[in-house]
Design a protein around this motif. Structure first.
Motif, PDB file in Angstrom:
ATOM      1  N   ALA A  28       0.837  -1.203   0.000  1.00 14.94           N
ATOM      2  CA  ALA A  28       0.000   0.000   0.000  1.00 14.94           C
ATOM      3  C   ALA A  28       0.871   1.252   0.000  1.00 14.94           C
ATOM      4  O   ALA A  28       0.584   2.238  -0.714  1.00 14.94           O
ATOM      5  CB  ALA A  28      -0.934  -0.011   1.204  1.00 14.94           C
ATOM      6  N   ALA A  29       1.968   1.245   0.782  1.00 14.16           N
ATOM      7  CA  ALA A  29       2.878   2.399   0.820  1.00 14.16           C
ATOM      8  C   ALA A  29       3.551   2.591  -0.533  1.00 14.16           C
ATOM      9  O   ALA A  29       3.688   3.722  -1.021  1.00 14.16           O
ATOM     10  CB  ALA A  29       3.927   2.213   1.908  1.00 14.16           C
ATOM     11  N   ALA A  30       3.961   1.498  -1.176  1.00 14.22           N
ATOM     12  CA  ALA A  30       4.577   1.594  -2.508  1.00 14.22           C
ATOM     13  C   ALA A  30       3.576   2.135  -3.521  1.00 14.22           C
ATOM     14  O   ALA A  30       3.931   2.954  -4.387  1.00 14.22           O
ATOM     15  CB  ALA A  30       5.109   0.235  -2.937  1.00 14.22           C
ATOM     16  N   ALA A  31       2.321   1.701  -3.419  1.00 15.55           N
ATOM     17  CA  ALA A  31       1.287   2.189  -4.335  1.00 15.55           C
ATOM     18  C   ALA A  31       1.051   3.691  -4.128  1.00 15.55           C
ATOM     19  O   ALA A  31       0.879   4.446  -5.092  1.00 15.55           O
ATOM     20  CB  ALA A  31       0.000   1.400  -4.135  1.00 15.55           C
ATOM     21  N   ARG A  32       1.037   4.126  -2.830  1.00 16.07           N
ATOM     22  CA  ARG A  32       0.860   5.558  -2.550  1.00 16.07           C
ATOM     23  C   ARG A  32       2.023   6.365  -3.114  1.00 16.07           C
ATOM     24  O   ARG A  32       1.829   7.436  -3.685  1.00 16.07           O
ATOM     25  CB  ARG A  32       0.728   5.785  -1.041  1.00 16.07           C
ATOM     26  CG  ARG A  32      -0.644   5.522  -0.485  1.00 16.07           C
ATOM     27  CD  ARG A  32      -0.807   6.071   0.934  1.00 16.07           C
ATOM     28  NE  ARG A  32       0.217   5.591   1.871  1.00 16.07           N
ATOM     29  CZ  ARG A  32       0.166   4.473   2.568  1.00 16.07           C
ATOM     30  NH1 ARG A  32      -0.879   3.676   2.428  1.00 16.07           N
ATOM     31  NH2 ARG A  32       1.128   4.124   3.392  1.00 16.07           N
ATOM     32  N   ALA A  39       1.574  11.711  -9.939  1.00 15.06           N
ATOM     33  CA  ALA A  39       0.889  13.005  -9.854  1.00 15.06           C
ATOM     34  C   ALA A  39       1.884  14.151 -10.024  1.00 15.06           C
ATOM     35  O   ALA A  39       1.601  15.138 -10.716  1.00 15.06           O
ATOM     36  CB  ALA A  39       0.145  13.129  -8.530  1.00 15.06           C
ATOM     37  N   GLU A  40       3.079  14.037  -9.404  1.00 11.45           N
ATOM     38  CA  GLU A  40       4.109  15.077  -9.549  1.00 11.45           C
ATOM     39  C   GLU A  40       4.594  15.168 -10.988  1.00 11.45           C
ATOM     40  O   GLU A  40       4.775  16.269 -11.529  1.00 11.45           O
ATOM     41  CB  GLU A  40       5.281  14.801  -8.610  1.00 11.45           C
ATOM     42  CG  GLU A  40       4.967  15.056  -7.153  1.00 11.45           C
ATOM     43  CD  GLU A  40       6.116  14.660  -6.226  1.00 11.45           C
ATOM     44  OE1 GLU A  40       7.172  14.201  -6.722  1.00 11.45           O
ATOM     45  OE2 GLU A  40       5.945  14.806  -5.007  1.00 11.45           O
ATOM     46  N   GLU A  41       4.798  14.015 -11.642  1.00  9.44           N
ATOM     47  CA  GLU A  41       5.230  14.013 -13.039  1.00  9.44           C
ATOM     48  C   GLU A  41       4.183  14.659 -13.935  1.00  9.44           C
ATOM     49  O   GLU A  41       4.504  15.441 -14.828  1.00  9.44           O
ATOM     50  CB  GLU A  41       5.532  12.585 -13.499  1.00  9.44           C
ATOM     51  CG  GLU A  41       6.779  11.997 -12.893  1.00  9.44           C
ATOM     52  CD  GLU A  41       6.979  10.538 -13.262  1.00  9.44           C
ATOM     53  OE1 GLU A  41       6.127   9.958 -13.975  1.00  9.44           O
ATOM     54  OE2 GLU A  41       8.002   9.979 -12.831  1.00  9.44           O
TER      55      GLU A  41
END
Length: 160
Positions: A28-32, A39-41
């Motif tokens: 879940a942390a990797a997915a976030r 989103a930044e890209e």
């Protein structure tokens, strides 16, 4: 089954559940993190498109933005280039017109002034005289060339 076997089985089951929970949390942390990076890209891409114009193109470069160099050459300043070339021609031809006496006078006084620079009342005036004499001689020969080639001198003035 004895109690110790039940306790061991229960501990193994709890350990398996804890391992599964840790794996799910890590996924879940990797997915976030991946979603945040995407989103930044996307935001950088949007900013690059937004600030790009007809003359400057901006693209995303890793974690930042970069300007793409234009392949189009800068427009040449033909008038300035023509003026500089004519001036260079006059300077070179005027230098060729120097007599050996003028050449020795200028070179000798500049060299003597440079060698005697530590004797300020002798070296500095000799150096200044040599530089002044060079300027006077060069201007005199340039004026003769401008008078001789009036049409070329007129083009030089027109380019100014």
């Amino acid at each position: 089954m004895d109690i110790q076997a039940k306790v061991a089985a229960r501990r193994a089951e709890l350990e398996q559940q804890a391992k599964l929970t840790r794996e799910q949390d890590a996924a879940a942390a990797a997915a976030r993190m991946a979603a945040q990076q995407k989103a930044e890209e996307d935001a950088l891409e949007e900013i690059a498109v937004e600030i790009s114009s007809e003359t400057v193109q901006v693209v995303r470069d890793g974690d930042g933005l970069a300007i793409v160099p234009s392949n189009a050459p800068e427009p040449l300043d033909m008038r300035g280039m023509k003026k500089a070339q004519i001036e260079r021609l006059f300077r070179r031809e005027a230098r060729k017109a120097w007599t050996p006496g003028e050449n020795w006078l200028v070179i000798g006084s500049i060299t003597a002034g440079a060698c005697l620079i530590f004797m300020p009342f002798v070296g500095i005036p000799l150096l200044v005289f040599g530089l002044w004499r060079r300027s006077v001689t060069m201007n005199r020969h340039k004026e003769r060339l401008r008078a001789k080639y009036a049409d070329l001198a007129e083009q030089h003035r027109a380019a100014s």
